[in-house]
Design an enzyme around this catalytic site. Structure first.
Site, short mmCIF file in Angstrom:
data_model
loop_
_atom_site.label_atom_id
_atom_site.label_comp_id
_atom_site.label_asym_id
_atom_site.label_seq_id
_atom_site.Cartn_x
_atom_site.Cartn_y
_atom_site.Cartn_z
N THR A 193 0.95 -1.24 -0.10
CA THR A 193 0.02 0.08 -0.10
C THR A 193 0.88 1.41 -0.16
OG1 THR A 193 -1.77 -1.13 1.49
CG2 THR A 193 -1.78 1.11 1.48
N THR A 244 -0.55 1.27 6.66
CA THR A 244 -0.17 -0.01 5.52
C THR A 244 -0.01 -1.23 6.26
OG1 THR A 244 1.27 -0.84 4.03
CG2 THR A 244 2.27 0.65 5.57
N GLY A 245 -0.68 -2.23 5.88
CA GLY A 245 -0.57 -3.45 6.65
C GLY A 245 -1.96 -4.35 6.45
N1 GLY Z 1 -3.64 -2.57 3.99
C1 GLY Z 1 -4.17 -2.92 2.67
C2 GLY Z 1 -5.34 -4.03 2.79
O1 GLY Z 1 -5.32 -4.81 3.84
O2 GLY Z 1 -6.05 -4.10 1.80
#
Ligand code: GLY
Length: 354
Positions: A193, A244-245
């Site tokens: 991400t 992000t994760g």
């Molecule tokens: N963090 C992006 C997702 O889990 O889609």
């Protein structure tokens, strides 16, 4: 108590070696967090990522240096990362189980907390721009799938052929996942991400996030990135956050809003306790770092991993991640401009736990 002291000590250790004046503007970016190992990344690959991060950082910083808005800086920084096949957003997005690329994005303006988001779009080259158009040209906050694409067409967005987003590396990851019955984490190694947070010269904050989600996602799965409060949040009274994760965990914790809410509550408590004392200070860098680390520790306690970037109204850029690395960078009007990948490298960053 020991944990608190350790966290604050870590935060101090993460300070840059030079004294920083409160910057007039500040920007931080990320290109995903995950299992990143300096021993297995070739120097060429590393240089490629660092160059791509620097391009994004410079694009956002230029907007801010020229007096542009935090919102414009966030978009300017995210667009090159959506256009780069290196990151899991726009071109280079991961594949769904059905072999398509479905894109999610969101953006928020800290001035008025106006927000826009799109989920599951397949033919929009820069989903961050569509998210912002939802914010500015619709009565809604979030549009999804075919409806979001119909809205895009109405607003003059070109239809980008789905092949544009597909890259051989991501297709191979899906094949490997299916052939060996692996999980998305096994094949992705990182959550690619992308995101940006910014403070402009007028004191306004903004945050934006864009992603392809997780390899092999099914049944219209949507993660945290397009959800306001989970992957993205901005509030001039507190901070701007992009995450992000592993989206499911960030959704359950409401990470971006949780960080902003804790910062705002701390600001309010400090102001109330100062009782008109004009020397009272808003949340300082170490306190903001502590709050971000505490929320990331909560994500970890549920079993999730990833990272966040945030910028405060004072221009502190904070990074917190519980993975071995996070593609990241920050720049300020005080002359800072740096990118980093692994834990312990440049940029004020703390890994809360591996
Ligand atoms: N963090 C992006 C997702 O889990 O889609």
């Amino acid at each position: 108590m020991q944990k608190l002291i350790a966290a604050i000590a870590l935060a101090f250790l993460s300070q840059p070696a030079f004294a920083e004046e409160a910057p007039k503007w500040s920007i931080a970016i990320h290109g995903g967090a995950g299992t990143l190992d300096p021993d297995t990344m070739t120097p060429e690959r590393r240089a490629e990522y660092e160059a791509a991060l620097q391009v994004a950082l410079d694009a956002g910083a230029k907007v801010l240096a020229e007096g542009g808005s935090a919102m414009d800086a966030v978009k300017a920084a995210i667009i090159p990362m959506e256009d780069s096949p290196l990151f899991n957003a726009g071109r280079g997005a991961v594949f769904t189980w059905d072999g398509t690329n479905e894109l999610d994005s969101s953006i928020m303006d800290g001035r008025d907390r106006s927000a826009g988001a799109v989920a599951g779009v397949k033919t929009v080259r820069n989903p961050i721009l569509l998210a912002d158009t939802v914010r500015t040209q619709s009565e809604h906050v979030m549009l999804m799938g075919a409806g979001a694409e119909a809205f895009a067409a109405e607003k003059g967005f070109a239809v980008t052929p789905p092949e544009y987003f597909a890259t051989p590396a991501r297709a191979e990851a899906l094949e490997r996942m299916k052939a060996r019955k692996l999980s998305a984490l096994d094949v992705d190694h990182k959550f690619g991400t992308v995101g940006a947070v910014a403070l402009d010269q007028n004191g306004n904050l903004a945050a934006g996030t864009s992603t392809g989600g997780m390899t092999g996602k099914r049944w219209g799965r949507v993660g945290d990135a397009p959800v306001i409060g989970a992957g993205t949040y901005a509030d001039n009274r507190a901070c701007a956050v992009s995450a992000t994760g592993w989206g499911e965990y960030f959704l359950r914790v409401g990470v971006a809003h949780e960080i902003c809410a804790r910062l705002r509550a701390t600001n309010e408590a400090k102001a109330a306790m100062a009782e008109g004392d004009e020397t009272a200070k808003p949340v300082e860098r170490d306190e903001a770092q502590y709050i971000a680390d505490a929320v990331m520790a909560d994500v970890k306690s549920l079993g999730g991993d990833g990272g966040v970037i945030l910028v405060t109204p004072e221009g502190h850029a904070i990074f917190s991640f519980n993975t071995t690395g996070m593609y990241r960078g920050r720049a300020t009007s005080a002359g800072v401009s740096e990118v980093a990948i692994f834990g312990g490298e440049a940029t004020a960053s703390v890994t809360t736990d591996h």
